[in-house]
Scaffold this motif. Structure first.
Motif, PDB file in Angstrom:
ATOM      1  N   HIS A   5       0.564   4.084  -2.922  1.00  0.00           N
ATOM      2  CA  HIS A   5       0.307   5.509  -2.644  1.00  0.00           C
ATOM      3  C   HIS A   5       1.367   6.385  -3.310  1.00  0.00           C
ATOM      4  CE1 HIS A   5      -0.153   9.317  -0.682  1.00  0.00           C
ATOM      5  NE2 HIS A   5       1.007   9.195  -0.090  1.00  0.00           N
ATOM      6  N   LEU A   7     -17.409   3.882  -0.395  1.00  0.00           N
ATOM      7  CA  LEU A   7     -16.559   5.064  -0.598  1.00  0.00           C
ATOM      8  C   LEU A   7     -16.115   5.156  -2.061  1.00  0.00           C
ATOM      9  CD1 LEU A   7     -14.265   4.969   2.591  1.00  0.00           C
ATOM     10  CD2 LEU A   7     -16.134   6.550   2.156  1.00  0.00           C
ATOM     11  N   ARG A  62     -18.819   6.413  -4.330  1.00  0.00           N
ATOM     12  CA  ARG A  62     -19.158   7.829  -4.132  1.00  0.00           C
ATOM     13  C   ARG A  62     -18.024   8.785  -4.497  1.00  0.00           C
ATOM     14  NH1 ARG A  62     -23.268   9.206  -0.616  1.00  0.00           N
ATOM     15  NH2 ARG A  62     -22.590  11.303  -1.156  1.00  0.00           N
ATOM     16  N   LEU A  63     -16.784   8.333  -4.376  1.00  0.00           N
ATOM     17  CA  LEU A  63     -15.650   9.223  -4.648  1.00  0.00           C
ATOM     18  C   LEU A  63     -15.302   9.284  -6.131  1.00  0.00           C
ATOM     19  CD1 LEU A  63     -13.330   8.255  -1.644  1.00  0.00           C
ATOM     20  CD2 LEU A  63     -14.547  10.407  -1.934  1.00  0.00           C
ATOM     21  N   PHE A 122      -6.640  12.915  -4.011  1.00  0.00           N
ATOM     22  CA  PHE A 122      -7.021  12.290  -2.743  1.00  0.00           C
ATOM     23  C   PHE A 122      -8.056  11.173  -2.991  1.00  0.00           C
ATOM     24  CE2 PHE A 122      -9.627  11.863   1.045  1.00  0.00           C
ATOM     25  CZ  PHE A 122      -8.701  11.870   2.074  1.00  0.00           C
ATOM     26  N   LYS A 123      -9.032  11.470  -3.839  1.00  0.00           N
ATOM     27  CA  LYS A 123     -10.109  10.498  -4.099  1.00  0.00           C
ATOM     28  C   LYS A 123      -9.599   9.274  -4.869  1.00  0.00           C
ATOM     29  CE  LYS A 123     -13.567  14.010  -3.619  1.00  0.00           C
ATOM     30  NZ  LYS A 123     -14.345  15.073  -4.234  1.00  0.00           N
ATOM     31  N   ASP A 170      -6.503   8.173  -4.822  1.00  0.00           N
ATOM     32  CA  ASP A 170      -5.647   7.474  -3.862  1.00  0.00           C
ATOM     33  C   ASP A 170      -6.490   6.580  -2.946  1.00  0.00           C
ATOM     34  OD1 ASP A 170      -3.414   6.843  -2.354  1.00  0.00           O
ATOM     35  OD2 ASP A 170      -3.441   8.678  -1.180  1.00  0.00           O
ATOM     36  N   LEU A 171      -7.560   7.161  -2.405  1.00  0.00           N
ATOM     37  CA  LEU A 171      -8.391   6.416  -1.455  1.00  0.00           C
ATOM     38  C   LEU A 171      -9.117   5.257  -2.153  1.00  0.00           C
ATOM     39  CD1 LEU A 171     -10.316   7.990   1.468  1.00  0.00           C
ATOM     40  CD2 LEU A 171     -11.203   5.976   0.354  1.00  0.00           C
ATOM     41  N   GLU A 202      -6.744   2.406  -2.905  1.00  0.00           N
ATOM     42  CA  GLU A 202      -6.398   1.644  -1.708  1.00  0.00           C
ATOM     43  C   GLU A 202      -7.521   0.685  -1.337  1.00  0.00           C
ATOM     44  OE1 GLU A 202      -6.176   3.302   2.335  1.00  0.00           O
ATOM     45  OE2 GLU A 202      -6.422   1.164   2.726  1.00  0.00           O
ATOM     46  N   GLU A 203      -8.759   1.168  -1.413  1.00  0.00           N
ATOM     47  CA  GLU A 203      -9.900   0.315  -1.045  1.00  0.00           C
ATOM     48  C   GLU A 203     -10.009  -0.891  -1.983  1.00  0.00           C
ATOM     49  OE1 GLU A 203     -11.461   0.671   1.634  1.00  0.00           O
ATOM     50  OE2 GLU A 203     -11.159   2.756   2.205  1.00  0.00           O
ATOM     51  N   LEU A 251       0.803  -1.238   0.000  1.00  0.00           N
ATOM     52  CA  LEU A 251       0.000   0.000   0.000  1.00  0.00           C
ATOM     53  C   LEU A 251       0.833   1.285   0.000  1.00  0.00           C
ATOM     54  CD1 LEU A 251      -3.025  -1.028   2.249  1.00  0.00           C
ATOM     55  CD2 LEU A 251      -3.007  -0.649  -0.223  1.00  0.00           C
ATOM     56  N   PRO A 252       1.912   1.381   0.812  1.00  0.00           N
ATOM     57  CA  PRO A 252       2.709   2.620   0.734  1.00  0.00           C
ATOM     58  C   PRO A 252       3.307   2.842  -0.657  1.00  0.00           C
ATOM     59  CG  PRO A 252       3.194   1.437   2.770  1.00  0.00           C
ATOM     60  CD  PRO A 252       2.362   0.521   1.933  1.00  0.00           C
ATOM     61  N   PRO A 298      -5.191  18.309  -5.959  1.00  0.00           N
ATOM     62  CA  PRO A 298      -5.187  17.516  -4.716  1.00  0.00           C
ATOM     63  C   PRO A 298      -6.529  16.855  -4.389  1.00  0.00           C
ATOM     64  CG  PRO A 298      -4.034  19.587  -4.378  1.00  0.00           C
ATOM     65  CD  PRO A 298      -4.604  19.649  -5.771  1.00  0.00           C
ATOM     66  N   ASP A 299      -7.632  17.523  -4.690  1.00  0.00           N
ATOM     67  CA  ASP A 299      -8.936  16.944  -4.361  1.00  0.00           C
ATOM     68  C   ASP A 299      -9.181  15.641  -5.127  1.00  0.00           C
ATOM     69  OD1 ASP A 299     -11.595  17.073  -3.118  1.00  0.00           O
ATOM     70  OD2 ASP A 299     -12.269  17.294  -5.195  1.00  0.00           O
TER      71      ASP A 299
END
Lengths: 140, 110
Positions: free
Chosen positions: A16, A108, A111-112, A34-35, A37-38, A41-42, A12-13, A30-31
């Protein structure tokens, strides 16, 4: 950008870092970064937790591509057939006593990001995720 | 990920910083369970929290359930806009008492 990672949570690192480098290089704000990235990961964690079970080493290939105002993310794994879109989603309106941790990750992701598609392939699973970028980003 | 614990007034002050992902969320969960069993009034400082995924949210849910079970108080503060959006999508903004900063969290009516 295309990169292969061992199918373990220890990747995971590295995942990322790869996403951060891609988003920085492609001027993704960045917005949205961030989405992405998240969501990645999920999806990655979901495959590691639910897609294997045979005790053998596996790999996950992640491909990120920016085109026509969108970032397209492709995640290929060599695990057993596993469509995360069929898993029950968390009830995010449930009161505390009835809240369970399961299903929150895919909720998530839905929705992201703007699109998520699953394809079963002869040698594994493919997830295609799309994040649309904002108007300012599309012109850069 | 960093976890710092200190005291302020009658609260345990817990600072969670950095990235909470599926790799380190179990560590966080263990710490939160331990703290939740010994402290009844907890403030969680999220100002240095850069990232939290579903696994980290699950750890916070465990802490909230523990604190509620013993009739305690749990308040979060300092969420960045990105983290606040994740909380809202997860429905956590309805479950947790969330404040802008330490002062407002500390002084809120019990």
């Amino acid at each position: 950008m295309e990169a292969r990672f061992p199918g373990t949570l220890e990747s995971l690192p590295l995942l990322h870092d790869a996403v951060a480098r891609f988003c920085g290089g492609q001027a993704v704000r960045p917005d949205a970064a961030f989405k992405i990235d998240l969501a990645l990961e999920e999806v990655f964690s979901n495959i590691v937790r639910h897609g294997y079970g045979d005790g053998r080493p596996h790999e996950i290939t992640v491909r990120l591509e920016r085109r026509r105002g969108r970032v397209r993310i492709q995640v290929d794994d060599d695990g057993r057939p596993f469509d995360p879109l069929l898993a029950p989603e968390a009830d995010v309106a449930a009161p505390l006593d009835e809240r369970r941790p399961g299903g929150l990750g895919i909720h998530l992701v839905r929705r992201l990001l703007d699109q998520i598609r699953y394809q079963r392939r002869p040698d594994g699973n493919r997830l295609i995720l799309v994040k649309r970028l904002g108007a300012e980003e599309r012109s850069t | 990920m960093t976890i710092r614990e200190s005291k302020t007034d009658s609260f345990a002050l817990l600072g969670i910083g950095g990235r909470v992902d599926s790799l380190n969320a179990e560590t966080l969960k263990g710490r939160l369970q331990e703290i939740g069993q010994r402290e009844a009034r907890i403030l969680v400082d999220c100002t240095a929290l850069e990232y939290i995924g579903s696994a980290g949210l699950g750890a916070l849910l465990v802490l909230l359930k523990l604190v509620r079970k013993q009739g305690g108080t749990l308040r979060l503060f300092g969420l960045s806009p990105h983290i606040a959006e994740v909380f809202a999508i997860a429905g956590f903004d309805k479950l947790f008492a969330i404040f802008p900063d330490l002062e407002s969290a500390r002084q809120a009516a019990t």
